[in-house]
Scaffold this motif. Structure first.
Motif, PDB file in Angstrom:
ATOM      1  N   ALA A 134      41.319  21.466  12.040  1.00 54.39           N
ATOM      2  CA  ALA A 134      40.152  21.462  12.925  1.00 54.39           C
ATOM      3  C   ALA A 134      38.873  21.659  12.115  1.00 54.39           C
ATOM      4  CB  ALA A 134      40.289  22.554  13.982  1.00 54.39           C
ATOM      5  N   GLU A 135      38.904  22.590  11.184  1.00 54.61           N
ATOM      6  CA  GLU A 135      37.735  22.826  10.340  1.00 54.61           C
ATOM      7  C   GLU A 135      37.410  21.593   9.495  1.00 54.61           C
ATOM      8  OE1 GLU A 135      36.398  25.448   6.448  1.00 54.61           O
ATOM      9  OE2 GLU A 135      38.014  26.210   7.725  1.00 54.61           O
ATOM     10  N   GLU A 136      38.435  21.001   8.894  1.00 52.52           N
ATOM     11  CA  GLU A 136      38.214  19.827   8.035  1.00 52.52           C
ATOM     12  C   GLU A 136      37.594  18.680   8.818  1.00 52.52           C
ATOM     13  OE1 GLU A 136      40.822  16.609   5.394  1.00 52.52           O
ATOM     14  OE2 GLU A 136      41.822  18.128   6.608  1.00 52.52           O
ATOM     15  N   ARG A 137      38.136  18.406   9.990  1.00 53.39           N
ATOM     16  CA  ARG A 137      37.633  17.283  10.782  1.00 53.39           C
ATOM     17  C   ARG A 137      36.260  17.586  11.378  1.00 53.39           C
ATOM     18  NH1 ARG A 137      42.883  16.745  10.197  1.00 53.39           N
ATOM     19  NH2 ARG A 137      43.834  14.669  10.305  1.00 53.39           N
ATOM     20  N   ALA A 138      36.015  18.831  11.701  1.00 58.26           N
ATOM     21  CA  ALA A 138      34.684  19.199  12.187  1.00 58.26           C
ATOM     22  C   ALA A 138      33.646  19.028  11.086  1.00 58.26           C
ATOM     23  CB  ALA A 138      34.688  20.630  12.701  1.00 58.26           C
ATOM     24  N   ARG A 139      34.001  19.382   9.856  1.00 57.27           N
ATOM     25  CA  ARG A 139      33.070  19.171   8.738  1.00 57.27           C
ATOM     26  C   ARG A 139      32.798  17.674   8.549  1.00 57.27           C
ATOM     27  NH1 ARG A 139      31.861  23.683   5.916  1.00 57.27           N
ATOM     28  NH2 ARG A 139      33.328  25.442   5.971  1.00 57.27           N
ATOM     29  N   MET A 140      33.841  16.853   8.659  1.00 60.97           N
ATOM     30  CA  MET A 140      33.665  15.405   8.550  1.00 60.97           C
ATOM     31  C   MET A 140      32.706  14.913   9.624  1.00 60.97           C
ATOM     32  SD  MET A 140      37.626  14.280   7.850  1.00 60.97           S
ATOM     33  CE  MET A 140      37.265  12.541   8.128  1.00 60.97           C
ATOM     34  N   LEU A 141      32.871  15.436  10.827  1.00 59.53           N
ATOM     35  CA  LEU A 141      32.035  15.004  11.946  1.00 59.53           C
ATOM     36  C   LEU A 141      30.580  15.400  11.729  1.00 59.53           C
ATOM     37  CD1 LEU A 141      32.146  13.605  14.675  1.00 59.53           C
ATOM     38  CD2 LEU A 141      32.654  15.809  15.723  1.00 59.53           C
ATOM     39  N   THR A 142      30.347  16.597  11.203  1.00 55.64           N
ATOM     40  CA  THR A 142      28.963  17.017  10.970  1.00 55.64           C
ATOM     41  C   THR A 142      28.300  16.181   9.877  1.00 55.64           C
ATOM     42  OG1 THR A 142      29.633  18.735   9.391  1.00 55.64           O
ATOM     43  CG2 THR A 142      29.435  19.386  11.701  1.00 55.64           C
ATOM     44  N   LEU A 152      29.179  12.860   9.260  1.00 51.04           N
ATOM     45  CA  LEU A 152      29.015  11.509   9.799  1.00 51.04           C
ATOM     46  C   LEU A 152      27.938  11.450  10.877  1.00 51.04           C
ATOM     47  CD1 LEU A 152      32.770  10.442  10.113  1.00 51.04           C
ATOM     48  CD2 LEU A 152      31.074   9.438   8.569  1.00 51.04           C
ATOM     49  N   ALA A 153      27.851  12.490  11.683  1.00 54.61           N
ATOM     50  CA  ALA A 153      26.895  12.514  12.805  1.00 54.61           C
ATOM     51  C   ALA A 153      26.266  13.912  12.874  1.00 54.61           C
ATOM     52  CB  ALA A 153      27.605  12.173  14.110  1.00 54.61           C
ATOM     53  N   PRO A 154      25.320  14.195  11.981  1.00 59.31           N
ATOM     54  CA  PRO A 154      24.787  15.562  11.885  1.00 59.31           C
ATOM     55  C   PRO A 154      24.076  16.054  13.140  1.00 59.31           C
ATOM     56  CG  PRO A 154      23.509  14.009  10.535  1.00 59.31           C
ATOM     57  CD  PRO A 154      24.735  13.290  10.976  1.00 59.31           C
ATOM     58  N   TYR A 155      23.606  15.148  13.995  1.00 57.53           N
ATOM     59  CA  TYR A 155      22.906  15.585  15.207  1.00 57.53           C
ATOM     60  C   TYR A 155      23.849  15.701  16.404  1.00 57.53           C
ATOM     61  CZ  TYR A 155      18.947  14.261  12.316  1.00 57.53           C
ATOM     62  OH  TYR A 155      18.064  14.156  11.277  1.00 57.53           O
ATOM     63  N   ARG A 156      25.109  15.422  16.192  1.00 54.80           N
ATOM     64  CA  ARG A 156      26.121  15.518  17.242  1.00 54.80           C
ATOM     65  C   ARG A 156      26.628  16.963  17.258  1.00 54.80           C
ATOM     66  NH1 ARG A 156      28.765  10.686  18.925  1.00 54.80           N
ATOM     67  NH2 ARG A 156      30.588  11.020  20.265  1.00 54.80           N
ATOM     68  N   GLU A 157      26.222  17.714  18.228  1.00 53.77           N
ATOM     69  CA  GLU A 157      26.438  19.160  18.184  1.00 53.77           C
ATOM     70  C   GLU A 157      27.890  19.575  18.364  1.00 53.77           C
ATOM     71  OE1 GLU A 157      23.504  21.755  20.024  1.00 53.77           O
ATOM     72  OE2 GLU A 157      22.265  19.997  20.444  1.00 53.77           O
ATOM     73  N   THR A 158      28.707  18.705  18.938  1.00 51.59           N
ATOM     74  CA  THR A 158      30.113  19.063  19.151  1.00 51.59           C
ATOM     75  C   THR A 158      30.799  19.430  17.844  1.00 51.59           C
ATOM     76  OG1 THR A 158      30.180  17.508  21.000  1.00 51.59           O
ATOM     77  CG2 THR A 158      32.288  18.298  20.161  1.00 51.59           C
ATOM     78  N   ALA A 166      30.724  30.991   9.867  1.00 54.25           N
ATOM     79  CA  ALA A 166      30.466  30.367  11.164  1.00 54.25           C
ATOM     80  C   ALA A 166      29.015  30.576  11.577  1.00 54.25           C
ATOM     81  CB  ALA A 166      31.409  30.946  12.215  1.00 54.25           C
ATOM     82  N   LEU A 167      28.481  31.767  11.330  1.00 58.18           N
ATOM     83  CA  LEU A 167      27.083  32.039  11.646  1.00 58.18           C
ATOM     84  C   LEU A 167      26.145  31.229  10.758  1.00 58.18           C
ATOM     85  CD1 LEU A 167      27.285  35.894  12.198  1.00 58.18           C
ATOM     86  CD2 LEU A 167      26.847  34.147  13.941  1.00 58.18           C
ATOM     87  N   ARG A 168      26.528  31.024   9.506  1.00 56.69           N
ATOM     88  CA  ARG A 168      25.715  30.180   8.616  1.00 56.69           C
ATOM     89  C   ARG A 168      25.735  28.733   9.086  1.00 56.69           C
ATOM     90  NH1 ARG A 168      27.498  33.909   4.570  1.00 56.69           N
ATOM     91  NH2 ARG A 168      29.410  32.734   4.177  1.00 56.69           N
ATOM     92  N   ALA A 169      26.872  28.290   9.617  1.00 53.90           N
ATOM     93  CA  ALA A 169      26.956  26.925  10.148  1.00 53.90           C
ATOM     94  C   ALA A 169      25.982  26.753  11.316  1.00 53.90           C
ATOM     95  CB  ALA A 169      28.395  26.615  10.582  1.00 53.90           C
ATOM     96  N   LEU A 171      18.192  22.296  11.166  1.00 51.21           N
ATOM     97  CA  LEU A 171      18.190  20.825  11.210  1.00 51.21           C
ATOM     98  C   LEU A 171      17.535  20.315  12.490  1.00 51.21           C
ATOM     99  CD1 LEU A 171      19.241  18.038  10.099  1.00 51.21           C
ATOM    100  CD2 LEU A 171      21.273  18.444  11.511  1.00 51.21           C
ATOM    101  N   LEU A 172      17.958  20.847  13.622  1.00 49.46           N
ATOM    102  CA  LEU A 172      17.419  20.381  14.899  1.00 49.46           C
ATOM    103  C   LEU A 172      15.937  20.718  15.045  1.00 49.46           C
ATOM    104  CD1 LEU A 172      20.358  21.249  17.343  1.00 49.46           C
ATOM    105  CD2 LEU A 172      19.805  19.045  16.312  1.00 49.46           C
TER     106      LEU A 172
END
Length: 251
Positions: A181-189, A191-197, A215-218, A225-226
């Motif tokens: 889950a962490e690995e794929r969430a990092r990939m998603l951020t 690929l789509a940095p403005y996609r908050e999911t 997690a707090l740093r994330a 960014l936003l």
């Protein structure tokens, strides 16, 4: 009569009918464009003007009509006359057991999201994989048309949806799946940095793996960014996760 067909439009172009490869029988690049359009719009007769738009665009030259007739004739010869029906309106007839990878990607994303919504985490894994892996491959490589660009944008969204479902399923399963889950969430951020999911899932996965500080740093990276790029704050669901993390860090 054909019994099964498997058509791959993403990545390597493949037309497999009853176990026999047929893509070499299609007439050149424009023939592939028209064939792919017919495949994705099978089930209804297509007017020649629509096929002209699909193959040549809005600025089709006057000779395109005769070129279309030639290409349709070649397609009939390559596929079999019984598979391309009509003269003024053209319909591609494929067996009921036809698999088209681009359609499977869309269906996979829908099925995965339904499973996630119902909390069926393990069942989401397979369809999410189909959506992500198929949509990651380029659609109709080397071919260009306005409708192809639309499909590429559509499949890019499917790719992100599949990745979201992968990450959400790992989060829901917990345990060893949290690393995925962490690995794929990092990939998603990435690929789509403005996609908050992706950021939200990353925060939750990190916290559940015992790394609340990261997690707090994330969250902080997303907030900056936003603010700097869009002038907005994180959405309510992301802020709710952040508040929960702050409370857990204070204990």
């Amino acid at each position: 009569m054909w019994a099964t067909a498997r058509i791959q439009l993403c990545g390597r172009f493949v037309v497999d009918v009853d176990g026999a490869r047929m893509e070499a029988a299609l007439p050149g690049r424009r023939g592939r464009v028209l064939f792919a359009y017919l495949v994705l719009h099978r089930g209804r007769p297509l007017p020649r003007d629509e096929l002209l738009m699909a193959g040549w665009g809005a600025d089709a030259p006057t000779e395109a009509r005769s070129a279309l007739s030639v290409l349709l004739s070649k397609l009939r010869h390559g596929l079999g006359a019984e598979r391309l029906r009509g003269r003024t309106e053209i319909e591609l007839l494929l067996p009921q057991a036809t698999f088209v990878d681009a359609e499977a990607a869309l269906e996979g994303a829908h099925r995965a999201e339904s499973c996630i919504a119902e909390g069926r985490w393990a069942q989401a894994w397979g369809p999410a994989g189909i959506a992500y892996h198929v949509a990651t491959r380029p659609f109709l490589t080397g071919l260009e048309a306005a409708w192809i660009d639309e499909w590429r944008r559509r499949l890019e969204e499917v790719r992100l949806r599949g990745l979201e479902c992968f990450a959400a399923a790992g989060l829901g399963l917990g345990g060893p799946a949290l690393a995925q889950a962490e690995e794929r969430a990092r990939m998603l951020t990435e690929l789509a940095p403005y996609r908050e999911t992706g950021h939200r899932i990353l925060m939750e996965a990190l916290a559940r793996r015992g790394n609340v500080a990261e997690a707090l740093r994330a969250y902080e990276r997303l907030r900056i960014l936003l603010r700097e790029e869009l002038g907005i704050a994180p959405s309510s669901p992301v802020q709710a996760v952040h508040q929960r993390l702050l409370q857990s860090a204070d204990r």
